[in-house]
Design a protein around this motif. Sequence first.
Motif, PDB file in Angstrom:
ATOM      1  N   UNK A  28       0.854  -1.191   0.000  1.00  7.33           N
ATOM      2  CA  UNK A  28       0.000   0.000   0.000  1.00  7.33           C
ATOM      3  C   UNK A  28       0.886   1.235   0.000  1.00  7.33           C
ATOM      4  N   UNK A  29       0.407   2.294  -0.623  1.00 10.37           N
ATOM      5  CA  UNK A  29       1.113   3.570  -0.559  1.00 10.37           C
ATOM      6  C   UNK A  29       0.079   4.678  -0.530  1.00 10.37           C
ATOM      7  N   UNK A  30       0.124   5.500   0.526  1.00  9.91           N
ATOM      8  CA  UNK A  30      -0.837   6.596   0.642  1.00  9.91           C
ATOM      9  C   UNK A  30      -2.278   6.101   0.633  1.00  9.91           C
ATOM     10  N   UNK A  31      -2.535   4.974   1.259  1.00  6.59           N
ATOM     11  CA  UNK A  31      -3.901   4.458   1.363  1.00  6.59           C
ATOM     12  C   UNK A  31      -4.382   3.717   0.122  1.00  6.59           C
ATOM     13  N   UNK A 212      10.880   4.208  12.869  1.00  8.23           N
ATOM     14  CA  UNK A 212      11.142   4.605  11.469  1.00  8.23           C
ATOM     15  C   UNK A 212      11.255   6.125  11.364  1.00  8.23           C
ATOM     16  N   UNK A 213      12.419   6.604  10.953  1.00 12.01           N
ATOM     17  CA  UNK A 213      12.609   8.052  10.790  1.00 12.01           C
ATOM     18  C   UNK A 213      11.789   8.538   9.592  1.00 12.01           C
ATOM     19  N   UNK A 214      11.726   7.718   8.559  1.00 16.02           N
ATOM     20  CA  UNK A 214      10.898   8.052   7.390  1.00 16.02           C
ATOM     21  C   UNK A 214      10.095   6.837   6.976  1.00 16.02           C
ATOM     22  N   UNK A 215       9.057   7.077   6.188  1.00 15.99           N
ATOM     23  CA  UNK A 215       8.245   5.982   5.651  1.00 15.99           C
ATOM     24  C   UNK A 215       7.701   6.394   4.290  1.00 15.99           C
ATOM     25  N   UNK A 216       7.110   5.429   3.604  1.00 14.04           N
ATOM     26  CA  UNK A 216       6.686   5.652   2.233  1.00 14.04           C
ATOM     27  C   UNK A 216       5.177   5.911   2.181  1.00 14.04           C
ATOM     28  N   UNK A 220       6.040  11.649  -3.541  1.00  9.22           N
ATOM     29  CA  UNK A 220       7.119  10.963  -4.276  1.00  9.22           C
ATOM     30  C   UNK A 220       8.358  10.735  -3.400  1.00  9.22           C
ATOM     31  N   UNK A 221       8.551  11.611  -2.399  1.00  5.08           N
ATOM     32  CA  UNK A 221       9.681  11.421  -1.482  1.00  5.08           C
ATOM     33  C   UNK A 221       9.157  10.908  -0.134  1.00  5.08           C
ATOM     34  N   UNK A 222      10.060  10.221   0.593  1.00  3.58           N
ATOM     35  CA  UNK A 222       9.639   9.667   1.894  1.00  3.58           C
ATOM     36  C   UNK A 222       9.197  10.781   2.848  1.00  3.58           C
ATOM     37  N   UNK A 223       8.331  10.426   3.802  1.00  7.37           N
ATOM     38  CA  UNK A 223       7.783  11.402   4.770  1.00  7.37           C
ATOM     39  C   UNK A 223       8.296  11.096   6.178  1.00  7.37           C
ATOM     40  N   UNK A 224       8.291  12.105   7.048  1.00  5.41           N
ATOM     41  CA  UNK A 224       8.778  11.928   8.418  1.00  5.41           C
ATOM     42  C   UNK A 224       7.897  10.955   9.199  1.00  5.41           C
ATOM     43  N   UNK A 319      13.251   2.386  -0.116  1.00  3.69           N
ATOM     44  CA  UNK A 319      14.513   2.129  -0.837  1.00  3.69           C
ATOM     45  C   UNK A 319      14.438   2.724  -2.241  1.00  3.69           C
ATOM     46  N   UNK A 320      15.485   3.437  -2.607  1.00  2.00           N
ATOM     47  CA  UNK A 320      15.527   4.040  -3.954  1.00  2.00           C
ATOM     48  C   UNK A 320      16.547   3.329  -4.809  1.00  2.00           C
ATOM     49  N   UNK A 321      16.112   2.954  -5.993  1.00  4.28           N
ATOM     50  CA  UNK A 321      16.981   2.252  -6.920  1.00  4.28           C
ATOM     51  C   UNK A 321      18.251   3.064  -7.176  1.00  4.28           C
ATOM     52  N   UNK A 322      19.381   2.387  -7.236  1.00  5.06           N
ATOM     53  CA  UNK A 322      20.640   3.081  -7.537  1.00  5.06           C
ATOM     54  C   UNK A 322      21.386   3.500  -6.278  1.00  5.06           C
ATOM     55  N   UNK A 323      20.720   3.445  -5.119  1.00  2.00           N
ATOM     56  CA  UNK A 323      21.406   3.784  -3.866  1.00  2.00           C
ATOM     57  C   UNK A 323      21.877   2.481  -3.208  1.00  2.00           C
TER      58      UNK A 323
END
Length: 348
Positions: A28-31, A212-216, A220-224, A319-323
Amino acid sequence: IATPGSVNSPSNVAGSFVFAFDIDGVLVRGGKPIPEAIKAMQVLNGDNEYGLRIPHIFLTNGGGKTEEQRCKDLSGQLKQDVKPGQFICGHTPMREMAERYKTVLVIGGEGETCRNVAEGYGFKDVVTPGDIIKHDAATTPFRKLTDEEHANSRTRDFSDVVIDAVFVFADSRDWAGDIQIMLDVAMSKGGVLSERSETFDEGPPFYFSHNDVVWSAAHEHVRLGMGALRRMFEITFKDITGGKGELHTHAFGKPQVPTFEFAYRLMGQWRRTEHGLVKPPQTVYFVGDTPESDIRGTNAVNEKAENEWYSILVKTGVYEEGTEPAYQPRVTVDTVLDAVNHGIQREM
Ligand code: G3P
Ligand code: MG
């Protein structure tokens, strides 16, 4: 090679392996459901070339509602029936502490929901920030209770109330007000708000349902997340006590190994009651999007456990691809559907 319907397992149910899923950033992402998640659930429920049903559970750091309500939401999102017997959220293990503390302050979530969850767990005397603001509106200069909050908050004289512990059940909806109240409790003498400690080391323990310091979420970017609230609380406490005080803070949730052990016990019950499986699984596939929580915890429990815990990282969340992930998974795949197919191929 593990076979479907192997010894001790009813035919067409996978006896040797099981899946566990993180929710935000995986399913799930953003409900809203991540599209591949719906198909992934169908595959687990037998829509695969072996006609195999694969036991699975859900383990999220999120919370803020009863397990029953969260399962209802998830059932709608994933178009499959999710039951509380296969579901753990960040605050679920806190229910084991209901006997230990009499009066607790519960932080986070919408309205009165977290008070209701805590009372449902058996906590006897549950206080909320709203109760404290109702007693003394000067507590939070910029937060005024709405009429509804005022009506729902309980009237109470806090001058002799002893707060035995603080539980952060879900994300705060008012960081400034909640951090202020948490600091007041931390700096109090033994949890009595009207009495200040001189040494600032007499406050009650603080329990966070995860770190969790951030979550999805939908952005488009992770949130606090709650881990960020915890950091702000701890750093501010240090600043305003001149570094002389002492806080007692603890986190539940992933990546803590006891959380995975709790999940393993639930998984055992679920496999027994739902699928009639007695023998423990040889492999647990854990699918997550956050290296610091999901992968770190799975790898750590794999070190300790007798069976194999196999970490799978997906690219649909934190997780972001390429990192470079801070903790290395056994495998990285695009989506949760690829994760399920990977596990099945590895087994069959
Ligand atoms: O607040 C929820 C978030 O921090 C993580 O949820 O499902 O990714 O463990 P989840
Ligand atoms: Mg996640």
